[in-house]
Write an enzyme that holds these catalytic residues in place. Sequence first.
Site, PDB file in Angstrom:
ATOM      1  N   ASN A   9       0.859  -1.188   0.000  1.00  0.00           N
ATOM      2  CA  ASN A   9       0.000   0.000   0.000  1.00  0.00           C
ATOM      3  C   ASN A   9       0.896   1.239   0.000  1.00  0.00           C
ATOM      4  OD1 ASN A   9      -1.804   2.056   0.513  1.00  0.00           O
ATOM      5  ND2 ASN A   9      -2.378   1.343   2.566  1.00  0.00           N
ATOM      6  N   LYS A  11       0.019   4.276  -0.242  1.00  0.00           N
ATOM      7  CA  LYS A  11      -0.610   5.463   0.360  1.00  0.00           C
ATOM      8  C   LYS A  11      -0.398   6.694  -0.545  1.00  0.00           C
ATOM      9  CE  LYS A  11      -0.198   3.243   4.796  1.00  0.00           C
ATOM     10  NZ  LYS A  11      -0.022   3.335   6.238  1.00  0.00           N
ATOM     11  N   HIS A  96      -9.632   1.058   4.975  1.00  0.00           N
ATOM     12  CA  HIS A  96      -8.364   1.272   5.681  1.00  0.00           C
ATOM     13  C   HIS A  96      -8.588   2.256   6.838  1.00  0.00           C
ATOM     14  CE1 HIS A  96      -4.240   2.403   6.563  1.00  0.00           C
ATOM     15  NE2 HIS A  96      -3.870   1.299   5.933  1.00  0.00           N
ATOM     16  N   GLU A  98      -6.931   4.621   7.861  1.00  0.00           N
ATOM     17  CA  GLU A  98      -6.644   6.027   7.539  1.00  0.00           C
ATOM     18  C   GLU A  98      -7.813   6.669   6.798  1.00  0.00           C
ATOM     19  OE1 GLU A  98      -2.803   5.461   5.710  1.00  0.00           O
ATOM     20  OE2 GLU A  98      -1.938   4.970   7.664  1.00  0.00           O
ATOM     21  N   GLU A 166      -5.508  -5.179  10.778  1.00  0.00           N
ATOM     22  CA  GLU A 166      -4.521  -4.113  10.983  1.00  0.00           C
ATOM     23  C   GLU A 166      -4.842  -3.365  12.270  1.00  0.00           C
ATOM     24  OE1 GLU A 166      -2.364  -2.651   7.282  1.00  0.00           O
ATOM     25  OE2 GLU A 166      -4.201  -1.492   7.428  1.00  0.00           O
ATOM     26  N   GLY A 172       2.467   2.093  11.179  1.00  0.00           N
ATOM     27  CA  GLY A 172       3.387   3.231  11.084  1.00  0.00           C
ATOM     28  C   GLY A 172       4.376   3.336  12.234  1.00  0.00           C
ATOM     29  N   SER A 214       3.325  -2.153  10.454  1.00  0.00           N
ATOM     30  CA  SER A 214       4.769  -2.231  10.737  1.00  0.00           C
ATOM     31  C   SER A 214       5.374  -3.580  10.383  1.00  0.00           C
ATOM     32  CB  SER A 214       5.034  -1.870  12.198  1.00  0.00           C
ATOM     33  OG  SER A 214       4.576  -0.549  12.443  1.00  0.00           O
TER      34      SER A 214
HETATM   35  P1  PGA Z   1       2.944   0.374   7.677  1.00  0.00           P
HETATM   36  O1  PGA Z   1       1.477   0.607   7.116  1.00  0.00           O
HETATM   37  O2  PGA Z   1       3.442  -0.936   7.113  1.00  0.00           O
HETATM   38  O3  PGA Z   1       3.740   1.542   7.176  1.00  0.00           O
HETATM   39  O4  PGA Z   1       2.843   0.323   9.177  1.00  0.00           O
HETATM   40  C1  PGA Z   1       0.579  -0.459   7.015  1.00  0.00           C
HETATM   41  C2  PGA Z   1      -0.772   0.004   6.544  1.00  0.00           C
HETATM   42  O5  PGA Z   1      -1.240   1.077   6.949  1.00  0.00           O
HETATM   43  O6  PGA Z   1      -1.431  -0.678   5.721  1.00  0.00           O
END
Ligand code: PGA
Length: 254
Positions: A9, A11, A96, A98, A166, A172, A214
Site C-alpha cells: 500500500n 498510500k 483502511h 486512515e 490491521e 506506522g 509495521s
Molecule cells: P505500515 O502501514 O506498514 O507503514 O505500518 C501499514 C498500513 O497502513 O497498511
Amino acid sequence: MKKKLIVGNWKLNPATLAEAKHIFSRIKKTGTRKSNVAVVICPPFLYLADLARAALRSAVSLGVQDIFYEEEGSFTGEVSASMVKNLGASYAIVGHSERRRLGESEATVSKKVVAGIKAGLSVVLCIGEDTRDEHGVYLATLRGQLLGALSRISPKFLSHLIVAYEPIWAIGKSGNGAITSRHLHEMVLYIRKILSDEYGGSIARGVRIIYGGSVFPNNAGTFLSEGEADGLLVGRESLKPEDFATIVQSAHDA
Ligand code: PGA
C-alpha cells in the site's frame, strides 16, 4: 494450497509518476515471481494506468487504495470500482483505518465491499482495533466491524474477500511496534472463528486473513509462519524495492 498474498500500500506516495514507475520497475525486477506468492501493489489512482502497462507480463498485480460504491453519477471526486478494474486493477483495499479516520463510516465500508466484488475485484477489507483493553472489549469491536462490513454481501461471494487485520496501534511504528506473532495467531483464529460461526467452515476457510502494521523484512516471516497469517499488507516497506523483495522472499520461504 492458497498462495500467500503480499499487498503493498503506497498510500500518498511517491510524489511523481516518474518515481512511481521507477520504484515499480525495480519491484518487478527484484524477485517478485514466486510460484506460491501473489504480489499486489496499490499505488495512488493517478498512476494506475501507467503502472498497469508496466505490469503486463510481470508477476505483479495492481490494486487501488479505495473505491466508491456507486458506478456512475453525480459524485464529485469519486472513482468507481469498474473504472479501476477497466484500467487494470484486480484488487481494492476497502476500509483502511486512515480512511475511516477521515470519516468513512461502517455503512460506507460495507457498500464498498459489495461494489468492489460486483465489479470483479478482490476486496482487501481492513479491520482493526484502536487500542486494546484488558477486558477484551476490542474483540467485540472487531467482530462488529467485520460482520458490519459484510452485512450487504452474499456469502457466496466471500471467496473474493481478503480480511486484513490491521491493529491501528501497530500501523506506522518503528522497530518492534508491530504485534507479536503469538497475538497475531490468536487474532487470525478469532477472525476465522467469527467467519466460520456466521457462514460455515468451508466459506471461512476460503477467506484469506492477512496482517498489516509495521511489517518489515525482519518480522514478515514470523507473521506468516508462527502468526499463521495468509499474507501481509505492507505500507512503508512497499516503497523500498529491496526490502519489499525480502518480505516477498519470506512469504515464499514461510
Ligand atoms: P505500515 O502501514 O506498514 O507503514 O505500518 C501499514 C498500513 O497502513 O497498511
